[in-house]
Scaffold this active site. Structure first.
Site, PDB file in Angstrom:
ATOM      1  CG  PHE A 167      39.984  35.120  43.149  1.00  0.00           C
ATOM      2  CD1 PHE A 167      40.326  34.110  43.482  1.00  0.00           C
ATOM      3  CD2 PHE A 167      40.782  36.383  43.739  1.00  0.00           C
ATOM      4  CE1 PHE A 167      41.387  33.940  44.669  1.00  0.00           C
ATOM      5  CE2 PHE A 167      41.826  36.017  44.437  1.00  0.00           C
ATOM      6  CZ  PHE A 167      42.221  34.849  44.808  1.00  0.00           C
ATOM      7  CG  ASP A 185      36.990  42.260  44.436  1.00  0.00           C
ATOM      8  OD1 ASP A 185      37.759  43.002  44.506  1.00  0.00           O
ATOM      9  OD2 ASP A 185      37.080  41.060  44.659  1.00  0.00           O
ATOM     10  CE  LYS A 245      45.412  41.178  42.602  1.00  0.00           C
ATOM     11  NZ  LYS A 245      44.172  40.514  42.607  1.00  0.00           N
TER      12      LYS A 245
HETATM   13  C1  LIG Z   1      43.789  39.574  43.679  1.00  0.00           C
HETATM   14  C2  LIG Z   1      42.201  39.598  44.153  1.00  0.00           C
HETATM   15  C3  LIG Z   1      41.677  39.592  45.443  1.00  0.00           C
HETATM   16  C4  LIG Z   1      42.543  39.211  46.586  1.00  0.00           C
HETATM   17  O1  LIG Z   1      43.663  40.160  46.788  1.00  0.00           O
HETATM   18  P1  LIG Z   1      44.814  39.727  47.915  1.00  0.00           P
HETATM   19  O2  LIG Z   1      45.511  40.977  47.966  1.00  0.00           O
HETATM   20  O3  LIG Z   1      45.510  38.731  47.193  1.00  0.00           O
HETATM   21  O4  LIG Z   1      44.155  39.328  48.964  1.00  0.00           O
HETATM   22  C5  LIG Z   1      40.470  39.980  45.485  1.00  0.00           C
HETATM   23  N1  LIG Z   1      39.571  40.029  44.658  1.00  0.00           N
HETATM   24  C6  LIG Z   1      39.956  40.405  43.269  1.00  0.00           C
HETATM   25  C7  LIG Z   1      39.185  40.756  42.266  1.00  0.00           C
HETATM   26  C8  LIG Z   1      41.364  39.856  42.899  1.00  0.00           C
HETATM   27  O5  LIG Z   1      41.671  40.245  41.639  1.00  0.00           O
END
Ligand SMILES: *Cc1c(COP(=O)(O)O)cnc(C)c1O
Length: 408
Positions: free
Chosen positions: A140, A225, A254
């Site tokens: 994701f 990521d 986050k």
């Molecule tokens: C939540 C998440 C995203 C997206 O972040 P947003 O702030 O919602 O755009 C991207 N990569 C990972 C691994 C995530 O957990």
């Protein structure tokens, strides 16, 4: 508007001013403190999800609250036409914690934007003809179009086809399949150290080390990521540190600012240099108000020794979960754990349904797959709060028929 017009527009008597994008949220929260949240009816809840691994210091952390209030009273925003007092110190701190050699930071507003920036940076650095990004199935990376294209969940692509081109997906933790996917057009590999939204699936350390070697041999960028895994969440400052590798690019968001919308990318110096003025930009990114929160948050993480605190809390949480009937296994790292439930314990209920029953008993977590729950409590969670949360999960698993009717 007449009723007939409204009907033609699909509106009803209780027309919501909000798009139905998030369905009907089950609670409206008005106040938080630490691991606790209160809804508009005054009902207390334990928050073992942290707004999706965001509020790692707990709600309304005093140091972050004070920093945000002071900054808001002083100066919030000037755009990237100008600098502000927080950008360089926060960027320096991020580079120090990533601890992978000389690098530079570019601020963003969210995780998806961080990945967008990483993908654009890779394209700029590698040049035309080496634009393909390989990522993993069940990954994701966010909801904007390129981040979505990188996301290895075809069902999320479907309503929005065609996707931007230049993305390829391979099976998770499978080095052989990754190698077979590497044609000369591949310029970057984008991976989460622990797949969060995909089910809490950690990368094998050997896999990450193997990917690093392949990237070195072929001049491919290794982009991690760390939007969900960063800033102590896994028991190291960053998830890749469990494998002892260094990345070329890291995407962050986050946990970076305890709830203020902040994202960032870090890149090693020569990669970062690919961006020159005019290549990328964002009106809000790196603004003083958001970065005041990031600065205070990261300072607090350091004071608490967040990675050590997370490992300590993880040990208590895992010990309590090990005593719980109906758990097949617990996976994940640090305070990002997936709880795989036995068929018997689920008694016909899905992970999301069990999460909903937990919510009705005052515990917030989420159903991350049809058979598993995800917990991501704040780092400051107490032993008593862990006991209480695990007690609620136990009660829900113990009384299948009862609660099934309540939530039907
Ligand atoms: C939540 C998440 C995203 C997206 O972040 P947003 O702030 O919602 O755009 C991207 N990569 C990972 C691994 C995530 O957990």
């Amino acid at each position: 508007m007449t009723t007939e017009q409204a009907a033609a527009w699909g509106a009803t008597g209780d027309h919501s001013p909000l798009m139905n994008n998030y369905g009907s949220p089950p609670r409206l929260f008005v106040r938080g403190a630490g691991a606790e949240l209160w809804d508009d009816g005054g009902n207390r809840h334990l928050d073992f999800l942290c707004g999706l691994a965001v509020t790692s210091l707990g709600h309304a952390d005093p140091a972050v609250t004070e920093a945000v209030a002071n900054q808001a009273a002083k100066l919030s925003h000037t755009s990237n036409l100008f600098a502000n007092e927080h950008q360089a110190p926060v960027a320096e701190k991020i580079s120090e914690l990533i601890d992978s050699g000389p690098g530079q930071v570019l601020f963003q507003n969210s995780g998806a934007e961080a990945n967008e920036a990483a993908i654009k940076l890779a394209r700029k650095y590698q040049g035309r003809g080496r634009h393909v990004v390989v990522s993993a199935m069940r990954s994701f990376h966010g909801r904007t179009l390129a981040a979505l294209a990188a996301t290895g969940q075809p069902e999320k692509h479907e309503p929005f086809q065609p996707m931007p081109e230049g993305f390829r997906h391979v099976a998770w933790n499978d080095l052989g399949e990754l190698e077979r996917a590497l044609s000369p057009e591949v310029g970057a590999i984008l991976l989460e150290p622990v797949q969060g939204e995909g089910g809490v699936n950690p990368a094998d350390a050997d896999y990450l080390r193997g990917v690093r070697t392949i990237c070195d041999e072929r001049g491919i960028l290794l982009m991690l990521d760390e939007v969900q895994t960063g800033f102590g969440r896994t028991g190291e400052w960053f998830g890749f540190q469990h494998a002892g590798i260094v990345p070329d690019v890291v995407a962050l968001a986050k946990g970076i600012a305890n709830g203020m919308p902040v994202g960032a990318i870090w890149a090693r110096d020569d990669v970062a240099a690919a961006f020159v003025p005019g290549d990328h930009g964002s009106t809000y990114a790196g603004q003083a108000l958001a970065l005041a929160a990031a600065r205070a948050t990261i300072a607090r993480y350091e004071e608490l020794d967040a990675p050590a605190l997370v490992r300590d809390r993880e040990a208590v949480l895992r010990a309590r979960l090990a005593e719980l009937d109906g758990v097949d296994h617990v996976r994940g790292q640090g305070l990002l754990l997936g709880i795989e439930l036995t068929d018997d314990a689920r008694a016909g209920r899905t992970g999301p349904e069990i999460a909903r029953e937990c919510l009705d008993r005052g515990l917030i977590l989420n159903g991350i797959t049809p058979t598993a729950l995800r917990v991501a409590p704040p780092f400051i969670v107490s032993d008593d709060e862990i006991d209480e949360a695990v007690g609620i999960i136990a009660a829900v698993l113990d009384s299948p028929t009862n609660s099934n009717e309540e939530t039907a």
